[in-house]
Design an enzyme around this catalytic site. Sequence first.
Site, mmCIF file in Angstrom:
data_model
loop_
_atom_site.group_PDB
_atom_site.id
_atom_site.type_symbol
_atom_site.label_atom_id
_atom_site.label_comp_id
_atom_site.label_asym_id
_atom_site.label_seq_id
_atom_site.Cartn_x
_atom_site.Cartn_y
_atom_site.Cartn_z
ATOM 1 N N TYR A 102 0.851 -1.192 0.000
ATOM 2 C CA TYR A 102 0.000 0.000 0.000
ATOM 3 C C TYR A 102 0.888 1.244 0.000
ATOM 4 C CZ TYR A 102 -4.071 2.790 1.682
ATOM 5 O OH TYR A 102 -5.095 3.692 1.833
ATOM 6 N N LYS A 127 -1.468 -1.107 -4.163
ATOM 7 C CA LYS A 127 -2.451 -0.042 -4.243
ATOM 8 C C LYS A 127 -1.691 1.272 -4.232
ATOM 9 C CE LYS A 127 -6.236 2.370 -2.051
ATOM 10 N NZ LYS A 127 -6.953 2.693 -0.794
#
Length: 294
Positions: A125, A153
Site C-alpha cells: 500500500y 495499491k
Amino acid sequence: MVTPLAAPHKLDVAATKRMAQHLLAGGVDGIFLLGTTGEGPHLPYAVREQLVKVVCSAVKGKVPVLVGITETDMEDALAFAAKCKMLGAAGVVAAPPYYFKLTQQECVTWFTALADRLPLPLVVYDMPAHTDTVIEPATIAELARHPNVVAMKDSSSVIALFNKFRVALEPFQDKFSLFMGPDEAMGEAVLMGADGGVCTGANLWPATFKKMYLAAKAGDIEEVRRLQTITTTSSYLLYGLGQGQIGFLKGVKAALAEMGLIQNVMTAPFTPFKGAELKPVRAAIAKLRKLGAE
C-alpha cells in the site's frame, strides 16, 4: 470499506452487515477493510478482529476480503494477519511503517521480511500522505519478484508516478496487480492498464464505480468520461467539507448515515459532522443522485 461504529470504539454489527451487502449489490469485486477509509490505525484490535469476522461471515466467499495490517512492529502485524486468516480473509494489505520515514532499501527489507512470514498474500500500500514514505518504481518492481507479494495499491495521487509503476511492473503483470487509490483517477488509470481501483467513493456509489471499471476495460472512453465526472464530483462535493487529513471521511460517513447505511460515528479523537454541517452533505447527495450516481 468504512468501519461502521456504534460508538468511537464499538462496532455497529448490523450496519457492518448492511454495508457489506450494499457493496456486494453494487457489484464490487473485493472488499478492503481497515485502510485509511476504515480508520484502521485508530481502532483497538478487538474492534478490528470483530469487523473482519462479521464482514467475512456476511460475504460468504463471494468476493475476497483484504485486511489492512499496517503496523510499526512486524510481530504485531504478523499476529493480526494470522487472526485475519483464521477469520476468513483472503489477503492482507500493508503500508510502510509510519512515524520514521523509510529509505527504499528499508522498504525492501521490511516488506520482504513481512512477506516471507505472512500466512496470506500481501498487497503493498503506497500511501505517502500518511506514512511519509514514497515507494519508488524500482522498489515495487523488486518486491514484485517475491512470490507472496501479489499487488500494489497506489494512493500517491500522482498520475505520473502511477505510470512509472505501471511500466516498472510490466514484466510481472501475469502475477502482480496494480490498483489505483484516488477516486478521481480510477477510470483513467484502468484505461492505461491498471487492474482496478480501491476507492473511498465506492462506499457510496459501488455500482457507478463498477460501471466505470467495466467501461474502461472495454475502452469506452466517453462512458468513462461520463462516470468519472460523477465520481470526481462526489469527491469534490464531499471530501473537502472537513478540515485535516481525515476531513474527507467525515463527509463520507455523514453521507452514508444520511443514506441510512451506517451511524454517523467516528473513532476517537475525531468528531462527525452534525447540525448545520450536514446541510451541504444532503445537498451533495441530492445533486449526485440527479447526475446518476448509484
